[in-house]
Scaffold this motif. Structure first.
Motif, PDB file in Angstrom:
ATOM      1  N   ASN A   1       6.503   8.326  -0.284  1.00  0.00           N
ATOM      2  CA  ASN A   1       5.808   8.472  -1.291  1.00  0.00           C
ATOM      3  C   ASN A   1       4.305   9.047  -0.874  1.00  0.00           C
ATOM      4  O   ASN A   1       4.338   9.174   0.269  1.00  0.00           O
ATOM      5  CB  ASN A   1       5.625   7.177  -1.978  1.00  0.00           C
ATOM      6  N   LYS A   2       3.587   9.456  -1.759  1.00  0.00           N
ATOM      7  CA  LYS A   2       2.456  10.026  -1.322  1.00  0.00           C
ATOM      8  C   LYS A   2       2.613  11.298  -0.644  1.00  0.00           C
ATOM      9  O   LYS A   2       1.835  11.547   0.463  1.00  0.00           O
ATOM     10  CB  LYS A   2       1.438   9.106  -0.785  1.00  0.00           C
ATOM     11  N   ALA A   3       3.542  11.969  -0.807  1.00  0.00           N
ATOM     12  CA  ALA A   3       4.276  13.093   0.062  1.00  0.00           C
ATOM     13  C   ALA A   3       3.330  14.258   0.118  1.00  0.00           C
ATOM     14  O   ALA A   3       3.428  15.150   0.650  1.00  0.00           O
ATOM     15  CB  ALA A   3       5.606  13.377  -0.279  1.00  0.00           C
ATOM     16  N   ASP A   4       2.254  14.132  -0.843  1.00  0.00           N
ATOM     17  CA  ASP A   4       1.186  15.212  -0.802  1.00  0.00           C
ATOM     18  C   ASP A   4       0.081  15.244   0.379  1.00  0.00           C
ATOM     19  O   ASP A   4      -0.693  16.012   0.626  1.00  0.00           O
ATOM     20  CB  ASP A   4       0.453  15.367  -2.103  1.00  0.00           C
TER      21      ASP A   4
ATOM     22  N   GLY B   1       1.081  14.951   7.043  1.00  0.00           N
ATOM     23  CA  GLY B   1       1.914  14.068   7.775  1.00  0.00           C
ATOM     24  C   GLY B   1       3.442  13.698   7.338  1.00  0.00           C
ATOM     25  O   GLY B   1       4.177  13.145   7.778  1.00  0.00           O
ATOM     26  N   ALA B   2       3.631  14.203   5.961  1.00  0.00           N
ATOM     27  CA  ALA B   2       4.799  13.790   5.198  1.00  0.00           C
ATOM     28  C   ALA B   2       6.181  14.308   6.148  1.00  0.00           C
ATOM     29  O   ALA B   2       7.008  13.591   5.966  1.00  0.00           O
ATOM     30  CB  ALA B   2       4.982  14.465   4.060  1.00  0.00           C
ATOM     31  N   GLU B   3       6.057  15.537   6.374  1.00  0.00           N
ATOM     32  CA  GLU B   3       7.110  16.366   7.217  1.00  0.00           C
ATOM     33  C   GLU B   3       7.427  15.643   8.523  1.00  0.00           C
ATOM     34  O   GLU B   3       8.351  15.457   8.939  1.00  0.00           O
ATOM     35  CB  GLU B   3       6.822  17.760   7.418  1.00  0.00           C
ATOM     36  N   LYS B   4       6.510  15.144   9.040  1.00  0.00           N
ATOM     37  CA  LYS B   4       6.342  14.537  10.537  1.00  0.00           C
ATOM     38  C   LYS B   4       7.166  13.015  10.100  1.00  0.00           C
ATOM     39  O   LYS B   4       8.056  12.688  11.025  1.00  0.00           O
ATOM     40  CB  LYS B   4       5.159  14.200  11.025  1.00  0.00           C
ATOM     41  N   THR B   5       6.737  12.500   9.239  1.00  0.00           N
ATOM     42  CA  THR B   5       7.296  11.117   8.949  1.00  0.00           C
ATOM     43  C   THR B   5       8.745  11.505   8.687  1.00  0.00           C
ATOM     44  O   THR B   5       9.727  10.438   9.111  1.00  0.00           O
ATOM     45  CB  THR B   5       6.625  10.399   7.686  1.00  0.00           C
TER      46      THR B   5
ATOM     47  N   LEU C   1       8.242   4.384   2.269  1.00  0.00           N
ATOM     48  CA  LEU C   1       7.140   4.644   3.323  1.00  0.00           C
ATOM     49  C   LEU C   1       6.231   5.740   2.822  1.00  0.00           C
ATOM     50  O   LEU C   1       6.202   6.415   1.665  1.00  0.00           O
ATOM     51  CB  LEU C   1       7.960   5.265   4.205  1.00  0.00           C
ATOM     52  N   ILE C   2       5.045   5.649   3.510  1.00  0.00           N
ATOM     53  CA  ILE C   2       4.121   6.806   3.282  1.00  0.00           C
ATOM     54  C   ILE C   2       3.833   7.564   4.636  1.00  0.00           C
ATOM     55  O   ILE C   2       4.187   7.102   5.697  1.00  0.00           O
ATOM     56  CB  ILE C   2       2.831   6.125   2.977  1.00  0.00           C
TER      57      ILE C   2
ATOM     58  N   GLY D   1       0.699  -1.149  -0.083  1.00  0.00           N
ATOM     59  CA  GLY D   1       0.063  -0.116  -0.065  1.00  0.00           C
ATOM     60  C   GLY D   1       0.736   1.222  -0.040  1.00  0.00           C
ATOM     61  O   GLY D   1       0.318   2.579  -0.255  1.00  0.00           O
ATOM     62  N   THR D   2       2.053   1.254  -0.247  1.00  0.00           N
ATOM     63  CA  THR D   2       2.936   2.370   0.009  1.00  0.00           C
ATOM     64  C   THR D   2       3.189   3.047  -1.683  1.00  0.00           C
ATOM     65  O   THR D   2       3.731   4.030  -1.894  1.00  0.00           O
ATOM     66  CB  THR D   2       4.262   2.075   0.629  1.00  0.00           C
ATOM     67  N   GLY D   3       2.499   2.193  -2.473  1.00  0.00           N
ATOM     68  CA  GLY D   3       2.643   2.721  -4.137  1.00  0.00           C
ATOM     69  C   GLY D   3       4.159   2.320  -4.545  1.00  0.00           C
ATOM     70  O   GLY D   3       4.356   3.077  -5.587  1.00  0.00           O
ATOM     71  N   LYS D   4       4.559   1.281  -4.077  1.00  0.00           N
ATOM     72  CA  LYS D   4       6.058   0.690  -4.806  1.00  0.00           C
ATOM     73  C   LYS D   4       5.735   0.648  -6.335  1.00  0.00           C
ATOM     74  O   LYS D   4       6.659   0.827  -7.122  1.00  0.00           O
ATOM     75  CB  LYS D   4       6.400  -0.462  -4.130  1.00  0.00           C
TER      76      LYS D   4
END
Lengths: 312, 312
Positions: A190-193, A196-200, A165-166, A54-57
């Motif tokens: 991925n799916k950085a839009d 929570g992308a910054e937190k990850t 990761l997402i 599910g991470t879009g690999k």
């Protein structure tokens, strides 16, 4: 066989497919084929891509293929999929889009199931990579679901390892759990839009700080694969890592790969030889004797090995 | 050794722990221990619990232990955790709560890492279960993250297999991908108070319809493990499945387990014997020769096997 080898070395897609099928079935000819092909291997760069489901690999790989075609690279892809009897093989679901590339003469895509490889998944995928390498592909992508041990072993054979990761994919412990943090050369969020992308990103960097103090930390990149964002930067980063890697590190990784595959090949050969010599042992009868406790698996293993030693 | 065996058979927790450590290290004494212990095995019921990370398996197991203690069962738990060099071993994170049970005299909990078992994870966990079985535990729980091939193999050794899902855990294809649908005896939708539980239930039932037309479909149960909801019903269902299972099916499953473990044990023994006889082969030198293409892994495997055959 000579004809098959010749065609594979020329990059003929049908021949490559046939070669990989031999490998998958662990056919008797496999060994002969691999011996012929091995001298022509060693030039490709192997890129491993792993991450949770599910991470879009797959979408990421699909976009990477586009970008690599643009750079005139010849590309081979091994996508390792868990198999299910429900569907009768590897699941093509999100492979379908990727497969559109397979009509391109410089692209070869193969989906391999995790199960049912007599010699093990690592051996089968390693040999498939040898074939693609010998066929003249300069860039090999191996994609696996990075949660199981076997699948991680496969990715570990790569020159560059990308962990996908997402944002907000659970608390850090879940990432730890995957047991793949420490093998990454590049992290891709991925799916950085998504929120929570910054937190990850911060979480990953914090963890790297704990784990890899004295080494150069792997870069953390952001992509939106569905939009094609960040893909070119990812490709450039892979190229940079390869170009600037110290010769010594490069050789060491390659030797580790060889060592791992040699052990797998040897292990499989030993087991096969033993099973051949053991054909007169009634395996079912052994199981029955263990089941009714008139013997145990260890005593039976002793007996089989003794009878083997006498025969050879 | 006699003392260790005696203490294990009496259910002494320290002895059980020591026995499992021998198994984990694949120590030379392991075989002797297992031969002594094997005659006392076969009475426990083994329950396998698997599912993707984050489905709350550990909390579920924690609650199941509570419920089983109440029924005066003696319980052994093997929790298989992916390992990470970052933490230096198996991750205890959500194990900590479960571990509170380990002070109870009728409960034994062991966390095993997926990696680093010389004889393989299936052999190590199978042998740990033998020890717990012989120690008088009547109910053995094995918990794994059900995404990797190795981990699925481990769970397949159980008498009853529980697959844990959560509502809206992605589209059906992701469940398919896990490749674990077809091994389930019971589906548990945990966190069933979250939105989408009914939808997930319908999806599972629809899939079962496709896959298992002529068989009795496995039940789909709902739990909220954090609240303890649905746990007793789950335990009852497990008991029912065991009680009403046809003798033939039961024996067949047990024999399948024995057959699988016998092969693993034999495989490991063969490899170990071979490696002993092969000690004068310089493995690093072989790798070097493969790296510089003066030989290939297949020719080297041939040579090692030839020299083995001459020696025996």
């Amino acid at each position: 066989m000579k004809d098959l080898v010749r065609k594979i070395l020329k990059g003929d897609s049908a021949a490559i497919a046939k070669g990989i099928s031999l490998v998958e079935n662990n056919a008797d000819e496999t060994q002969m084929l691999m011996k012929e092909i091995f001298p022509y291997t060693g030039d490709s760069t192997i890129i491993g891509i792993t991450g949770a489901p599910g991470t879009g690999k797959s979408t990421l790989v699909d976009q990477m293929i586009d970008a690599l075609i643009e750079k005139n690279r010849k590309i081979g892809i091994i996508a390792v999929d868990p198999s299910s009897p429900f569907t009768g093989g590897a699941i093509l679901g999100d492979r379908i889009r990727m497969m559109r590339h397979s009509v391109h003469p410089d692209v070869f895509i193969r989906s391999m199931a995790t199960r049912g490889h007599l010699g093990g998944l690592a051996k089968a995928s390693g040999e498939a990579l040898f074939i693609l390498d010998a066929s003249g592909k300069d860039c090999l992508l191996v994609e696996t679901v990075g949660v199981g041990q076997d699948e991680i072993e496969v990715v570990k054979l790569a020159d560059v390892i990308i962990v996908v990761l997402i944002p907000g994919s659970g608390d850090e412990i879940q990432i730890f759990k995957a047991g793949i943090m420490e093998i990454a050369d590049i992290f891709v969020i991925n799916k950085a839009d998504s929120p929570g992308a910054e937190k990850t990103e911060r979480q990953i960097k914090a963890m790297l700080d704990i784990g890899k103090k004295d080494e150069t930390a792997p870069p953390v990149l952001k992509t939106v694969a569905t939009e094609g964002h960040g893909i070119n930067r990812l490709i450039e980063r892979i190229d940079t890592i390869i170009s600037f890697r110290e010769e010594e590190t490069h050789v060491e990784r390659r030797k580790k790969r060889i060592s791992y595959l040699l052990r797998e090949i040897l292990n499989e050969r030993l087991f096969r030889e033993a099973m051949k010599s053991v054909q007169d042992v009634d395996f079912d009868e052994c199981v029955d004797r263990i089941y009714d406790h008139t013997s145990d698996p260890y005593t039976i293993a002793d007996q089989i090995i003794d009878s083997l030693a006498k025969k050879v």
